[in-house]
Design a protein around this motif. Structure first.
Motif, PDB file in Angstrom:
ATOM      1  N   ARG A  73      -4.864  -1.181  -7.422  1.00  0.00           N
ATOM      2  CA  ARG A  73      -5.702   0.023  -7.485  1.00  0.00           C
ATOM      3  C   ARG A  73      -4.914   1.083  -8.244  1.00  0.00           C
ATOM      4  O   ARG A  73      -3.780   1.409  -7.857  1.00  0.00           O
ATOM      5  CB  ARG A  73      -6.059   0.539  -6.081  1.00  0.00           C
ATOM      6  CG  ARG A  73      -7.116  -0.282  -5.394  1.00  0.00           C
ATOM      7  CD  ARG A  73      -7.765   0.427  -4.200  1.00  0.00           C
ATOM      8  NE  ARG A  73      -8.873  -0.371  -3.707  1.00  0.00           N
ATOM      9  CZ  ARG A  73      -8.776  -1.271  -2.711  1.00  0.00           C
ATOM     10  NH1 ARG A  73      -7.625  -1.446  -2.077  1.00  0.00           N
ATOM     11  NH2 ARG A  73      -9.823  -1.971  -2.360  1.00  0.00           N
ATOM     12  N   ARG A  92     -16.317  -3.823  -7.931  1.00  0.00           N
ATOM     13  CA  ARG A  92     -16.615  -4.126  -6.520  1.00  0.00           C
ATOM     14  C   ARG A  92     -17.682  -3.178  -5.980  1.00  0.00           C
ATOM     15  O   ARG A  92     -18.541  -3.571  -5.217  1.00  0.00           O
ATOM     16  CB  ARG A  92     -15.351  -3.981  -5.650  1.00  0.00           C
ATOM     17  CG  ARG A  92     -14.248  -4.991  -5.951  1.00  0.00           C
ATOM     18  CD  ARG A  92     -13.111  -4.892  -4.920  1.00  0.00           C
ATOM     19  NE  ARG A  92     -11.962  -5.713  -5.291  1.00  0.00           N
ATOM     20  CZ  ARG A  92     -10.862  -5.225  -5.869  1.00  0.00           C
ATOM     21  NH1 ARG A  92     -10.726  -3.937  -6.117  1.00  0.00           N
ATOM     22  NH2 ARG A  92      -9.878  -6.053  -6.189  1.00  0.00           N
ATOM     23  N   THR A 147      -5.922  -6.659  -9.672  1.00  0.00           N
ATOM     24  CA  THR A 147      -5.045  -6.837  -8.501  1.00  0.00           C
ATOM     25  C   THR A 147      -4.302  -5.562  -8.089  1.00  0.00           C
ATOM     26  O   THR A 147      -3.482  -5.605  -7.168  1.00  0.00           O
ATOM     27  CB  THR A 147      -4.006  -7.948  -8.779  1.00  0.00           C
ATOM     28  OG1 THR A 147      -3.198  -7.546  -9.889  1.00  0.00           O
ATOM     29  CG2 THR A 147      -4.660  -9.283  -9.098  1.00  0.00           C
ATOM     30  N   GLY A 200      -9.312   0.933   0.499  1.00  0.00           N
ATOM     31  CA  GLY A 200      -9.839  -0.417   0.689  1.00  0.00           C
ATOM     32  C   GLY A 200      -9.869  -0.873   2.134  1.00  0.00           C
ATOM     33  O   GLY A 200     -10.275  -0.127   3.038  1.00  0.00           O
ATOM     34  N   SER A 201      -9.424  -2.104   2.360  1.00  0.00           N
ATOM     35  CA  SER A 201      -9.540  -2.700   3.691  1.00  0.00           C
ATOM     36  C   SER A 201      -8.659  -1.975   4.714  1.00  0.00           C
ATOM     37  O   SER A 201      -8.969  -1.957   5.902  1.00  0.00           O
ATOM     38  CB  SER A 201      -9.215  -4.190   3.653  1.00  0.00           C
ATOM     39  OG  SER A 201      -7.856  -4.404   3.360  1.00  0.00           O
ATOM     40  N   LYS A 240      -1.717  -6.372  -5.071  1.00  0.00           N
ATOM     41  CA  LYS A 240      -1.515  -7.699  -4.477  1.00  0.00           C
ATOM     42  C   LYS A 240      -0.734  -8.555  -5.463  1.00  0.00           C
ATOM     43  O   LYS A 240      -1.064  -8.566  -6.647  1.00  0.00           O
ATOM     44  CB  LYS A 240      -2.885  -8.321  -4.203  1.00  0.00           C
ATOM     45  CG  LYS A 240      -2.878  -9.645  -3.481  1.00  0.00           C
ATOM     46  CD  LYS A 240      -2.819 -10.868  -4.364  1.00  0.00           C
ATOM     47  CE  LYS A 240      -3.965 -11.029  -5.308  1.00  0.00           C
ATOM     48  NZ  LYS A 240      -3.821 -12.236  -6.171  1.00  0.00           N
ATOM     49  N   ARG A 275       0.850  -1.204   0.000  1.00  0.00           N
ATOM     50  CA  ARG A 275       0.000   0.000   0.000  1.00  0.00           C
ATOM     51  C   ARG A 275       0.878   1.243   0.000  1.00  0.00           C
ATOM     52  O   ARG A 275       1.739   1.392   0.871  1.00  0.00           O
ATOM     53  CB  ARG A 275      -0.885   0.017   1.256  1.00  0.00           C
ATOM     54  CG  ARG A 275      -1.758  -1.221   1.373  1.00  0.00           C
ATOM     55  CD  ARG A 275      -2.641  -1.181   2.606  1.00  0.00           C
ATOM     56  NE  ARG A 275      -3.331  -2.450   2.760  1.00  0.00           N
ATOM     57  CZ  ARG A 275      -4.462  -2.794   2.148  1.00  0.00           C
ATOM     58  NH1 ARG A 275      -5.045  -1.936   1.326  1.00  0.00           N
ATOM     59  NH2 ARG A 275      -5.020  -3.970   2.347  1.00  0.00           N
ATOM     60  N   ASP A 313      -2.343   0.720  -4.408  1.00  0.00           N
ATOM     61  CA  ASP A 313      -1.943  -0.524  -3.737  1.00  0.00           C
ATOM     62  C   ASP A 313      -2.024  -1.666  -4.739  1.00  0.00           C
ATOM     63  O   ASP A 313      -2.524  -1.481  -5.853  1.00  0.00           O
ATOM     64  CB  ASP A 313      -2.799  -0.804  -2.477  1.00  0.00           C
ATOM     65  CG  ASP A 313      -4.285  -0.856  -2.765  1.00  0.00           C
ATOM     66  OD1 ASP A 313      -4.677  -1.220  -3.885  1.00  0.00           O
ATOM     67  OD2 ASP A 313      -5.072  -0.527  -1.852  1.00  0.00           O
TER      68      ASP A 313
HETATM   69  P1  TMP Z   1      -7.803  -4.515   0.057  1.00  0.00           P
HETATM   70  O1  TMP Z   1      -7.695  -3.052   0.334  1.00  0.00           O
HETATM   71  O2  TMP Z   1      -9.199  -4.960  -0.222  1.00  0.00           O
HETATM   72  O3  TMP Z   1      -7.130  -5.329   1.117  1.00  0.00           O
HETATM   73  O4  TMP Z   1      -7.000  -4.787  -1.312  1.00  0.00           O
HETATM   74  C1  TMP Z   1      -5.641  -4.456  -1.426  1.00  0.00           C
HETATM   75  C2  TMP Z   1      -5.176  -4.715  -2.850  1.00  0.00           C
HETATM   76  O5  TMP Z   1      -5.211  -6.091  -3.152  1.00  0.00           O
HETATM   77  C3  TMP Z   1      -6.029  -4.041  -3.923  1.00  0.00           C
HETATM   78  O6  TMP Z   1      -5.156  -3.505  -4.909  1.00  0.00           O
HETATM   79  C4  TMP Z   1      -6.854  -5.139  -4.505  1.00  0.00           C
HETATM   80  C5  TMP Z   1      -6.005  -6.363  -4.293  1.00  0.00           C
HETATM   81  N1  TMP Z   1      -6.796  -7.544  -4.001  1.00  0.00           N
HETATM   82  C6  TMP Z   1      -6.667  -8.661  -4.794  1.00  0.00           C
HETATM   83  O7  TMP Z   1      -5.920  -8.663  -5.778  1.00  0.00           O
HETATM   84  N2  TMP Z   1      -7.391  -9.773  -4.470  1.00  0.00           N
HETATM   85  C7  TMP Z   1      -8.224  -9.826  -3.411  1.00  0.00           C
HETATM   86  O8  TMP Z   1      -8.858 -10.859  -3.176  1.00  0.00           O
HETATM   87  C8  TMP Z   1      -8.347  -8.659  -2.584  1.00  0.00           C
HETATM   88  C9  TMP Z   1      -9.239  -8.653  -1.384  1.00  0.00           C
HETATM   89  C10 TMP Z   1      -7.597  -7.551  -2.915  1.00  0.00           C
END
Ligand code: TMP
Length: 235
Positions: A200, A216, A198, A99-100, A177, A94, A175
Motif C-alpha cells: 500500500r 480492490r 503487494t 486493510g484487514s 506483503k 504494517r 504496509d
Molecule cells: P491486508 O490489509 O489485506 O491484510 O493486506 C496487507 C498487505 O498485503 C497489503 O499491502 C496488500 C498485501 N496483500 C497481498 O500482497 N496479497 C494478498 O493476497 C493480500 C490479502 C494482501
C-alpha cells in the motif's frame, strides 16, 4: 535464456522452466484478482510495472545485503530468477493501520502505528491465507525457528529500505506483503514480487492511494496509479 515449459500459472504470473534446472522465468500478467480470486479484472500495463519495479527493488536489496532470487531481467514482463521452494508464509509488515488490520482491530485507516508490525499468514488459497503466529508455523513445519529468525531479520531491514525508497519518491509505505524461498542450498532468499499489487502506497501530501486498493475498492484510475508509481520511481 528461453522459456521451455509452463511450470505453474498463478493469479498474476506464469512460471516457465528453462534449460537450467536451477533457473525459471517469471512472466508477469496484467490479470488482477482480489479477495482470494473472487474479483477478477485486468490492469493494463501492470505486468510491466510490477516486473520492472520488483527487479529494481530486488537489485537494491542485493546491494544492501538482502539476498534475492533475481538472476536477470529478460524483457518488459519476463525475468529469470533462481528456482526456489517458497516458504508458505505471507510475510506482512504494517507501518500504518489499513486493510484487514483496520477491520480486525477497529482502528481507522491511516493511523500511525507506534512500531511496525510483522505478521504471518499461512499461504493457502483454500483456507483464505489465515492469520497465524510463529508457533503455528513451527508446529506445522512450515519453517524452522532459524528460518523464521532469518525471515524476520531480513523483513525488518527490507521495511527500512523500502520506507526510505518510497518516501524519496513522495510516497508513504503503509504496509506490504513479501514471500521468501529456499534456494537449492536451503538458503532463505527474498522471492515473489514487490509492487503496487503487494504494497500500500499513499501520496505523502494527499494520502491518495497509489496501489491495488484502487482495484480492490473500485476507486477508478487504477492504471493511472500504477503508472504514477512507475514514473515517480524513475523506472
Ligand atoms: P491486508 O490489509 O489485506 O491484510 O493486506 C496487507 C498487505 O498485503 C497489503 O499491502 C496488500 C498485501 N496483500 C497481498 O500482497 N496479497 C494478498 O493476497 C493480500 C490479502 C494482501
Amino acid at each position: 535464456m528461453e522459456k521451455k515449459e509452463l511450470m505453474y500459472e498463478g493469479k498474476a504470473k506464469k512460471v516457465w522452466t528453462t534449460e537450467d534446472p536451477d533457473v525459471v522465468i517469471v512472466d508477469y500478467k496484467d490479470d488482477a484478482t482480489a479477495f482470494n480470486g473472487e474479483k477478477k479484472g485486468t490492469i493494463v500495463g501492470k505486468g510491466v510495472v510490477n516486473n520492472r519495479m520488483t527487479n529494481h527493488v530486488f537489485k537494491m536489496m542485493e546491494e544492501k545485503g538482502v539476498p534475492t532470487h533475481l538472476v536477470e531481467e529478460l524483457s518488459d514482463r519476463e525475468t529469470a530468477v533462481k528456482k526456489v521452494s517458497i516458504v508458505p508464509l505471507e510475510v506482512i509488515v504494517r507501518n500504518v493501520a489499513a486493510g484487514s488490520f483496520s477491520k480486525r482491530m477497529g482502528v481507522e485507516e491511516g493511523k500511525q502505528l507506534l512500531c511496525p508490525i510483522l505478521e504471518f499468514s499461512y499461504k493457502d488459497d483454500d483456507l483464505g491465507d489465515p492469520f497465524i503466529n510463529d508457533d503455528y508455523a513451527l508446529a506445522l513445519g512450515l519453517a524452522t525457528q532459524e528460518e523464521i529468525d532469518t525471515i524476520k531479520t531480513y523483513t525488518k531491514e527490507i521495511n527500512e529500505i523500502l520506507k526510505a525508497y518510497f518516501l524519496a519518491a513522495g510516497m508513504k509505505l503503509i504496509d506490504f506483503k513479501i514471500e521468501f524461498g529456499k534456494d537449492k542450498d536451503g538458503k532463505i532468499i527474498l522471492a515473489d514480487e514487490v509492487s503496487p499489487d503487494t504494497c500500500r502506497l499513499w501520496d505523502v501530501e494527499t494520502n491518495a492511494k497509489l496501489d491495488k486498493d484502487r482495484f480492490r475498492r473500485d476507486m477508478g484510475n487504477v492504471e493511472e496509479a500504477y503508472n504514477e508509481v512507475f514514473k515517480r520511481l524513475g523506472l
